[in-house]
Design an enzyme around this catalytic site. Structure first.
Site, PDB file in Angstrom:
ATOM      1  N   ARG A 157      22.839  19.796  -7.117  1.00  0.00           N
ATOM      2  CA  ARG A 157      22.391  19.086  -5.915  1.00  0.00           C
ATOM      3  C   ARG A 157      21.111  18.318  -6.220  1.00  0.00           C
ATOM      4  NH1 ARG A 157      24.255  24.092  -4.395  1.00  0.00           N
ATOM      5  NH2 ARG A 157      25.985  24.083  -2.900  1.00  0.00           N
ATOM      6  N   LYS A 208      21.155  26.513  -2.139  1.00  0.00           N
ATOM      7  CA  LYS A 208      21.680  26.443  -0.774  1.00  0.00           C
ATOM      8  C   LYS A 208      22.280  27.772  -0.341  1.00  0.00           C
ATOM      9  CE  LYS A 208      24.801  23.673   2.108  1.00  0.00           C
ATOM     10  NZ  LYS A 208      25.761  22.541   2.116  1.00  0.00           N
ATOM     11  N   HIS A 238      24.264  13.116  -4.271  1.00  0.00           N
ATOM     12  CA  HIS A 238      25.209  14.194  -3.991  1.00  0.00           C
ATOM     13  C   HIS A 238      26.633  13.807  -4.399  1.00  0.00           C
ATOM     14  CE1 HIS A 238      25.570  18.096  -1.878  1.00  0.00           C
ATOM     15  NE2 HIS A 238      26.825  17.723  -1.696  1.00  0.00           N
ATOM     16  N   ARG A 264      28.587  15.179  -7.448  1.00  0.00           N
ATOM     17  CA  ARG A 264      29.269  16.474  -7.417  1.00  0.00           C
ATOM     18  C   ARG A 264      30.771  16.299  -7.178  1.00  0.00           C
ATOM     19  NH1 ARG A 264      26.356  20.937  -6.848  1.00  0.00           N
ATOM     20  NH2 ARG A 264      27.540  21.928  -5.165  1.00  0.00           N
ATOM     21  N   HIS A 275      29.605  26.682  -5.044  1.00  0.00           N
ATOM     22  CA  HIS A 275      30.034  26.668  -3.653  1.00  0.00           C
ATOM     23  C   HIS A 275      30.037  28.086  -3.082  1.00  0.00           C
ATOM     24  CE1 HIS A 275      32.208  22.538  -4.017  1.00  0.00           C
ATOM     25  NE2 HIS A 275      30.958  22.416  -3.626  1.00  0.00           N
ATOM     26  N   TYR A 291      29.200  38.483  -8.635  1.00  0.00           N
ATOM     27  CA  TYR A 291      30.031  38.407  -9.833  1.00  0.00           C
ATOM     28  C   TYR A 291      30.093  36.978 -10.372  1.00  0.00           C
ATOM     29  CZ  TYR A 291      34.198  38.922 -12.798  1.00  0.00           C
ATOM     30  OH  TYR A 291      35.071  38.924 -13.851  1.00  0.00           O
TER      31      TYR A 291
END
Length: 398
Positions: free
Chosen positions: A243, A270, A332, A335, A359, A369
């Protein structure tokens, strides 16, 4: 007898100043040069004193009587009207020193413990970049909606419509703080919510995968039009597809260039969890290019005007605009571009690319994980992606 307005108006100067009495201690003093002043005579704590009520005719006879009557009520209550007047002047002087910038920094410090580091940095950065230069030195109680709108229109002019709305919200919160503290009585940012341009709902602007070769060629062939940190930053945006906020505020301490790893702590993410970015050889080389320029700074990309702060996200947009991609590409947008190109051109599974994009995941176990999940595969993918970009840059023009 009480004075009349006619008597006040026609009073002529004499060799010495003289007084015209209105009664109850109120006088009109006529000076030798013709100026006329209202004054009230009174005693307080055994001493004879006078109370200035203004200049005639700016202050009319009726207004002088009303002000003197208010002063007499203060006397009856045991208060020296002159002391009260000086206190009011001092209060106005103190208010005039309470500028918007001072108030905004007070508000920011008061809220600091409630924010993540990235939020705190973004909020003060937006104020320092776009607001303080316009009306930061204005007393917070004197700022007008037009001044706030002027600052926000400048943000809109860069095409940053969403940022303009967010900045208005920050200003509104500062003004609310000022009202609560007694520095101001109104919020000039509040009515601007329905005045600003509204960004179109949807994804951030991004070129299609098929347009990537032409974009890489444009970026490769115009280095002379780029400020070195901005050039390096936009290439890193493409190679790492993090980002914009994560890149422009990256401190050197997050990078391990020998191990080719960039670990972004959760407070800057985020999703509020650590994120590992494997660095390709090309990405490491770009970071190393910045070492002699900013290696002694906290940030890899310090602000050009305020080295203790980081680069503005507007610098990326400005460069894209100069390259002819205004409205077509954003920071952005790299991405979504990387997601499409890596799946379509390099054949990687959606899951691997999605993990690298950091995400949101469905539960905390998955989130913990995923921090290092498929790190080997992701490291290979990031190198393949950078090599693919290099092939596009060196390919002959069609």
């Amino acid at each position: 007898m009480s004075l009349t307005d006619l008597a006040c108006r026609t009073a002529k100067p004499k060799e010495k100043l003289y007084k015209l009495a209105d009664g109850r201690g109120l006088f009109l003093i006529v000076h030798q040069k013709g100026s006329k002043y209202w004054s009230g005579a009174y005693r307080f704590e055994g001493k004879q004193r006078s109370f200035s009520l203004g200049v005639y005719p700016e202050v009319t006879l009726l207004q002088a009587r009303e002000s003197w009557e208010a002063a007499r009520k203060q006397l009856k209550a045991g208060t020296d009207p002159n002391a009260e007047k000086q206190a009011m002047k001092a209060g106005r002087l103190e208010t005039s020193k309470q500028t918007f910038e001072i108030t905004a920094r007070e508000w920011h410090n008061a809220r600091l413990s409630t924010w993540k580091a990235i939020t705190a940095n973004n909020n003060i950065h937006r104020l320092e970049t776009d607001i303080f230069p316009v009306f930061g030195s204005t007393p917070v109680g004197s700022v007008t909606p037009q001044q706030v709108l002027l600052a926000l229109r400048k943000i809109e002019a860069r095409g940053a419509l969403e940022l303009s709305g967010r900045t208005r919200g920050i200003c509104a919160r500062v003004f609310n703080y000022a009202i609560a503290c007694g520095y101001a009585t109104n919020n000039p940012a509040a009515p601007l919510k329905d005045v600003l341009k509204v960004p179109v709902k949807g994804n951030f602007a991004a070129i299609d995968v098929e347009e990537l070769p032409a974009f890489v060629k444009t970026l490769s062939n115009t280095p002379d039009r780029m400020f070195t940190p901005t050039r390096v930053a936009i290439w890193l945006m493409m190679h790492t597809f993090v980002r914009t906020s994560e890149l422009i505020a990256v401190p050197w301490k997050e990078l391990d260039l020998d191990k080719a790893l960039w670990t972004i702590p959760g407070e800057r993410m985020k999703m509020n969890r650590d994120h590992i970015v494997p660095l390709s050889k090309q990405a490491v080389a770009l970071f190393r290019e910045m070492l002699p320029l900013t290696g002694k700074n906290h940030y890899v990309f310090p602000n050009q005007h305020r080295p203790s702060d980081h680069m503005s996200g507007g610098a990326i947009l400005a460069l894209l605009r100069r390259l002819g991609y205004k409205g077509k590409m954003t920071g952005h947008g790299f991405r979504s571009l990387a997601m499409g190109a890596i799946k379509q051109e390099l054949g990687y599974l959606h899951e691997i690319v999605d993990l690298q994009l950091a995400h949101a995941k469905g539960n905390k176990v998955d989130a913990a994980y995923d921090r290092a999940k498929f790190l080997v595969e992701r490291t290979k993918m990031m190198q393949d992606w950078s090599d693919y970009i290099d092939r596009l840059a060196s390919a002959p023009a069609p």
